[in-house]
Design a protein around this motif. Structure first.
Motif, PDB file in Angstrom:
ATOM      1  N   GLY A  85       9.810  33.696  52.667  1.00 26.51           N
ATOM      2  CA  GLY A  85      10.847  33.485  51.663  1.00 26.51           C
ATOM      3  C   GLY A  85      11.774  34.680  51.567  1.00 26.51           C
ATOM      4  N   LYS A  86      11.207  35.874  51.647  1.00 28.96           N
ATOM      5  CA  LYS A  86      12.025  37.089  51.601  1.00 28.96           C
ATOM      6  C   LYS A  86      12.978  37.135  52.795  1.00 28.96           C
ATOM      7  CE  LYS A  86      11.501  42.079  50.933  1.00 28.96           C
ATOM      8  NZ  LYS A  86      10.506  43.183  50.778  1.00 28.96           N
ATOM      9  N   ARG A  87      12.475  36.773  53.964  1.00 25.20           N
ATOM     10  CA  ARG A  87      13.315  36.749  55.154  1.00 25.20           C
ATOM     11  C   ARG A  87      14.415  35.696  55.020  1.00 25.20           C
ATOM     12  NH1 ARG A  87       9.628  35.414  58.561  1.00 25.20           N
ATOM     13  NH2 ARG A  87       8.909  37.549  58.867  1.00 25.20           N
ATOM     14  N   LEU A  88      14.064  34.558  54.437  1.00 21.91           N
ATOM     15  CA  LEU A  88      15.033  33.476  54.290  1.00 21.91           C
ATOM     16  C   LEU A  88      16.150  33.853  53.328  1.00 21.91           C
ATOM     17  CD1 LEU A  88      15.814  30.532  54.911  1.00 21.91           C
ATOM     18  CD2 LEU A  88      14.336  29.828  53.013  1.00 21.91           C
ATOM     19  N   VAL A  89      15.788  34.462  52.194  1.00 24.23           N
ATOM     20  CA  VAL A  89      16.799  34.874  51.216  1.00 24.23           C
ATOM     21  C   VAL A  89      17.783  35.853  51.840  1.00 24.23           C
ATOM     22  CG1 VAL A  89      17.157  36.177  49.078  1.00 24.23           C
ATOM     23  CG2 VAL A  89      15.386  34.419  49.178  1.00 24.23           C
ATOM     24  N   ARG A  90      17.279  36.746  52.666  1.00 23.81           N
ATOM     25  CA  ARG A  90      18.135  37.752  53.283  1.00 23.81           C
ATOM     26  C   ARG A  90      19.017  37.191  54.397  1.00 23.81           C
ATOM     27  NH1 ARG A  90      13.837  42.845  53.715  1.00 23.81           N
ATOM     28  NH2 ARG A  90      14.266  43.703  51.630  1.00 23.81           N
ATOM     29  N   SER A  91      18.530  36.171  55.115  1.00 25.78           N
ATOM     30  CA  SER A  91      19.240  35.721  56.319  1.00 25.78           C
ATOM     31  C   SER A  91      20.092  34.475  56.117  1.00 25.78           C
ATOM     32  CB  SER A  91      18.234  35.457  57.449  1.00 25.78           C
ATOM     33  OG  SER A  91      17.314  34.434  57.073  1.00 25.78           O
ATOM     34  N   ALA A  92      19.752  33.644  55.170  1.00 22.65           N
ATOM     35  CA  ALA A  92      20.451  32.363  55.017  1.00 22.65           C
ATOM     36  C   ALA A  92      21.683  32.494  54.125  1.00 22.65           C
ATOM     37  CB  ALA A  92      19.498  31.314  54.441  1.00 22.65           C
ATOM     38  N   ASP A  93      22.686  31.704  54.426  1.00 22.25           N
ATOM     39  CA  ASP A  93      23.849  31.573  53.552  1.00 22.25           C
ATOM     40  C   ASP A  93      23.609  30.352  52.665  1.00 22.25           C
ATOM     41  OD1 ASP A  93      25.280  33.744  54.633  1.00 22.25           O
ATOM     42  OD2 ASP A  93      25.963  32.514  56.307  1.00 22.25           O
TER      43      ASP A  93
END
Length: 264
Positions: A85-93
């Motif tokens: 989830g942390k990776r997703l928040v940082r990478s996704a628009d």
């Protein structure tokens, strides 16, 4: 596991060109709200980009199936644990985050704070099984714009996403009643010893209170601007002023604070 979707999920029902528009600038959809003004966020050509962080795979699958039916929403990623989830928040628009704060590997509070800090234009909806008032207030304190109880809100998640994406708030109805009842003083309470900081009505202008009342009734910034015949930017300026005066960080907090203080 983190998944980012480059294209909208399959399953959306496409209307025929004849049914796409009415003469007054409203686009027609098969699911509610079926008449959608062209000036609101969430259109066929520019859907609301949404990510989901939740470790309940069954719930996530049902949720994704529901959202796939609405062309105004595009799920661009999902994660099943804190790390991903942390990776997703940082990478996704994304425009809207749906998250359960009670993740098995770690609390999702930090992810909500991260989303607020790194994607300041985004909105968050907490979706969980926990209905304690303190958790609801905590979620709004962390910047959430919505709080929905799982398994009691199916069929309405798309509407909630569209609501918060347009500057509104979304909360399971019976929680609103509980929060308001808890905010009311007991009949025998000595109000002279209440230590909660008071904000007088004079500190909010009449226009700011009017805007807050319309926010409380579920109106978006665009709808408020059209009704009051002022610009969208002016509406947001009034709302930011209420944040500062009431010392809150979201529309939901502003409405709750104003109601408790009798300002709206």
């Amino acid at each position: 596991m983190t998944q980012i979707y480059p294209e909208p999920l399959e399953g959306a029902e496409v209307l025929t060109p004849h049914d796409d528009y009415t003469d007054n600038g409203f686009e027609m959809f098969s699911n509610p709200p079926s008449m959608w003004p062209s000036f609101l966020v969430g259109q066929r050509d520019k859907p609301v980009r949404t990510i989901v962080i939740d470790d309940d795979i069954h719930f996530v699958n049902v949720l994704l199936q529901e959202l796939a039916l609405d062309e105004r929403i595009q799920v661009v990623g999902r994660a099943l644990n804190f790390k991903d989830g942390k990776r997703l928040v940082r990478s996704a628009d994304f425009d809207v985050l749906i998250i359960d704060l009670n993740l098995t590997d770690r609390s999702g509070d930090q992810l909500l704070e991260l989303a607020t800090a790194q994607k300041p234009g985004s909105h968050a909806i907490v979706c969980t099984a926990a209905d304690q008032e303190q958790l609801v207030r905590q979620a709004f304190d962390l910047g959430a714009s919505g709080y929905l109880l799982k398994h009691s809100w199916f069929g309405n998640y798309a509407q909630s996403i569209l609501q918060v994406a347009n500057g509104g708030a979304a909360i399971t109805p019976h929680l609103v009643k509980r929060l308001l009842r808890r905010a009311e003083p007991a009949p025998d309470a000595d109000l002279s010893i209440v230590t909660v900081p008071r904000v007088s009505a004079e500190q909010l202008s009449s226009r700011e209170r009017e805007v807050l009342r319309m926010v409380a009734n579920g109106n978006t910034s665009a709808q408020i601007a059209a009704h009051l015949q002022i610009s969208h930017m002016t509406v947001n300026t009034h709302i930011r002023n209420t944040y500062r005066k009431l010392q809150v960080r979201s529309r939901a907090q502003a409405v709750q604070s104003a109601m408790v203080r009798g300002l709206i």
